[in-house]
Design an enzyme around this catalytic site. Structure first.
Site, short mmCIF file in Angstrom:
data_model
loop_
_atom_site.label_atom_id
_atom_site.label_comp_id
_atom_site.label_asym_id
_atom_site.label_seq_id
_atom_site.Cartn_x
_atom_site.Cartn_y
_atom_site.Cartn_z
N GLY A 125 26.65 36.16 21.08
CA GLY A 125 27.07 35.22 20.04
C GLY A 125 27.69 36.05 18.94
N ARG B 231 28.21 39.65 14.22
CA ARG B 231 28.64 40.22 12.93
C ARG B 231 29.97 39.63 12.48
NH1 ARG B 231 31.59 45.59 14.20
NH2 ARG B 231 32.13 45.20 16.34
N LYS C 215 35.14 39.09 10.16
CA LYS C 215 34.43 40.08 10.98
C LYS C 215 33.75 41.09 10.06
CE LYS C 215 35.18 42.53 15.29
NZ LYS C 215 36.12 42.74 16.40
N ARG D 13 40.16 37.63 10.47
CA ARG D 13 40.89 37.45 11.73
C ARG D 13 41.40 36.02 11.84
NH1 ARG D 13 37.95 39.56 16.96
NH2 ARG D 13 36.65 37.74 16.74
N ARG E 220 35.87 31.82 23.80
CA ARG E 220 35.94 32.91 24.77
C ARG E 220 35.53 32.41 26.15
NH1 ARG E 220 33.83 37.49 21.07
NH2 ARG E 220 34.04 36.56 19.03
N ASP F 97 32.97 38.13 27.19
CA ASP F 97 32.86 37.62 25.81
C ASP F 97 34.00 38.14 24.94
OD1 ASP F 97 31.44 40.11 26.23
OD2 ASP F 97 30.90 40.03 24.12
N ASN F 98 34.79 39.06 25.47
CA ASN F 98 35.95 39.55 24.72
C ASN F 98 37.25 38.99 25.28
OD1 ASN F 98 34.31 41.07 23.09
ND2 ASN F 98 34.57 42.97 24.24
P1 AMP Z 1 31.59 43.89 21.01
O1 AMP Z 1 31.32 45.02 21.95
O2 AMP Z 1 32.11 44.33 19.66
O3 AMP Z 1 32.43 42.84 21.61
O4 AMP Z 1 30.17 43.24 20.67
C1 AMP Z 1 29.30 42.73 21.65
C2 AMP Z 1 28.25 41.88 21.01
O5 AMP Z 1 27.49 42.64 20.06
C3 AMP Z 1 28.78 40.68 20.24
O6 AMP Z 1 27.91 39.60 20.42
C4 AMP Z 1 28.78 41.17 18.82
O7 AMP Z 1 28.70 40.14 17.89
C5 AMP Z 1 27.57 42.08 18.78
N1 AMP Z 1 27.69 43.15 17.78
C6 AMP Z 1 28.54 44.20 17.80
N2 AMP Z 1 28.37 44.98 16.71
C7 AMP Z 1 27.38 44.42 15.98
C8 AMP Z 1 26.75 44.73 14.75
N3 AMP Z 1 27.08 45.81 14.04
N4 AMP Z 1 25.78 43.89 14.31
C9 AMP Z 1 25.42 42.82 15.01
N5 AMP Z 1 25.97 42.47 16.18
C10 AMP Z 1 26.95 43.24 16.66
MG MG Z 2 33.19 41.27 21.27
#
Ligand code: AMP
Ligand code: MG
Length: 479
Positions: free
Chosen positions: A84, A87, A107, A170, A177, A247-248
């Site tokens: 979800g 951040r 973000k 953003r 997604r 999710d991306n």
């Molecule tokens: P990402 O690899 O950036 O696509 O992140 C994968 C998941 O981890 C997503 O659900 C993000 O919201 C969560 N996430 C990434 N970085 C953080 C952070 N610093 N704090 C909290 N959640 C994070």
């Molecule tokens: Mg992501």
């Protein structure tokens, strides 16, 4: 004074799809950059002061209801039900003069119920990378989310080292997604139907009167086709995304969630830009395959609505579209407008040569567009020009069948191959300057990347192939 309004159409979904969350305001914040081009395009009449308020999570002067979205997804091949917005917050939608709704997503806005062990924050380094890369892709004609503004603060965030906190505003028409569909299907058929209806009403009103099954089929087809087109463009521009988790992946086929991405320096089909990706799951030459894998996972969410044959039709659309578009994108890079039977070989042979000699990908095409005699810079960059002789002869024969003069042909090459590229060492230089408080290189590059095919004299030193130490930098997921 009337408060600037951001609507929140996501609230029409059942509340299992989101949580109401207020951002953790960013202290002592400072606007680093405003994307004037995007601001003009969407006719956004917000002052810098208002943009800074949005970026720093000071929403008192705004009429908005921020939410964190719930989704799930496959990360590196494994299903994770706990994802979800960890951040980021969807602040709401800006309605432009054509009545199009644009999601504003902050973000780095702080913790949410989906943050797990994360701090909900983003650092200057990663926000700069996303900000510039999304403009670079947009400039190259690749579908992508974009960002309107970037802000930083004196707050420090712990990563491998302490780094300045930052946020990114953003903008895209959809933050839905593949993982949203995976999540909805995991909750139940009613939730899936509500999500499909939501997406159809928001993005495909022309299908509103079709049956539910027809809507689902059209939607899946459309997502497969758009995803294939996007990845064909990544391959052609020499872009490695790095974290192609479901999710991306945006349902609009836009490049989404920039992490340890890289543009090629030297061409290398096995290149892995993410050094946490030890298996090379998301290596450059795996991207097309992973695209279809992700579409297959998405299609799994439609398994109770569509027959197997209908799902296979959609996946076939991906394969056909990808193959066609990859070839036509590569031909454009060679200044060739039409398609002929042997063109696939012409491209395959070139890729084989570039890979064998690991030549600087962007420099090769740029110099091809400037070649004039045997002493040209292009021949000088080839370690064994003789090995390219046959390919150049085939290219010459092929170009003769195109309309226009030799000069026209070369101009088409220069019009389709960037003179400047956001190579990782350049992004690194911009980040280091920004961390010292100098945002000039960032803003200079922002403008330049928005018109990458033009010559940018003041950035001339960056138009060469990088030195050995600056080549092929790979990065970790840490952001
Ligand atoms: P990402 O690899 O950036 O696509 O992140 C994968 C998941 O981890 C997503 O659900 C993000 O919201 C969560 N996430 C990434 N970085 C953080 C952070 N610093 N704090 C909290 N959640 C994070
Ligand atoms: Mg992501």
């Amino acid at each position: 004074m009337i408060k600037p309004h951001l609507s929140q159409n996501y609230l029409t979904l059942p509340n299992c799809f989101y949580s109401h969350v207020s951002p953790e305001p960013m202290q002592n914040s400072q606007l680093v950059s405003v994307n004037q081009l995007l601001k003009d395009k969407l006719n956004i009449n917000l002052s810098d002061e208002s943009l800074l308020d949005l970026c720093s999570g000071q929403l008192q002067t705004f009429n908005c209801q921020p939410i964190a979205q719930k989704y799930t997804g496959h990360q590196f091949g494994y299903y994770n039900p706990q994802l979800g917005d960890g951040r980021g917050l969807l602040l709401g939608q800006w309605i432009d003069q054509t009545n199009t709704a644009w999601d504003f997503h902050l973000k780095g806005a702080g913790r949410t119920p989906y943050s797990r062990s994360g701090d909900g924050r983003a650092v200057l380094r990663s926000t700069i990378r996303e900000y510039l890369a999304s403009e670079a892709l947009a400039g190259l004609g690749v579908p992508t989310t974009r960002a309107l503004a970037l802000a930083t603060s004196t707050e420090q965030v712990r990563r491998e080292i302490m780094e300045p906190r930052a946020t990114l505003l953003r903008v895209t028409q959809s933050h839905i997604r593949f993982g949203h569909f995976q999540y909805a299907a995991s909750v139940g058929p009613d939730e899936l139907e509500v999500l499909i209806n939501f997406v159809i009403n928001k993005h495909f009103p022309q299908w509103a009167n079709l049956t539910y099954i027809e809507q689902a089929q059209n939607l899946l087809n459309d997502i497969c086709i758009k995803t294939a087109k996007m990845i064909a463009k990544w391959q052609a521009i020499g872009f490695n995304h790095g974290v192609m988790n479901t999710d991306n992946f945006s349902i609009l086929g836009e490049t989404f969630d920039y992490g340890p991405f890289a543009f090629f320096d030297d061409f290398n089909s096995d290149y892995i830009c993410n050094h946490s990706d030890t298996e090379g799951r998301y290596a450059y030459d795996q991207q097309a395959k992973i695209g279809v894998w992700n579409c297959q996972v998405l299609a799994g969410s439609f398994a109770d609505i569509l027959e197997e044959e209908e799902i296979n039709t959609a996946l076939n659309h991906y394969v056909i579209t990808y193959n066609q578009h990859y070839i036509s994108e590569m031909l454009l890079k060679l200044g060739i407008n039409s398609l002929q039977e042997n063109d696939k070989d012409l491209i395959g042979d070139l890729v084989g040569l570039l890979n064998k000699y690991q030549l600087d990908y962007h420099q090769f095409f740029r110099l091809l567009g400037q070649v004039n005699n045997e002493q040209s810079d292009l021949y000088n960059m080839l370690p064994t020009p003789g090995d390219f002789k046959g390919w150049f002869e085939n290219l010459n024969e092929r170009v003769k069948q195109e309309e226009g003069s030799f000069t026209d042909w070369q101009q088409r090459i220069l019009d389709n191959n960037p003179s400047i590229v956001l190579r990782n060492y350049i992004a690194q230089m911009i980040i280091e300057q920004a961390e010292k408080g100098n945002f000039d290189p960032l803003n200079e590059w922002l403008t330049a990347l928005q018109s990458p095919f033009k010559e940018h004299q003041h950035l001339h030193q960056y138009q060469q192939a990088p030195s050995l130490t600056n080549k092929g930098l790979s990065l970790s997921c840490s952001s």
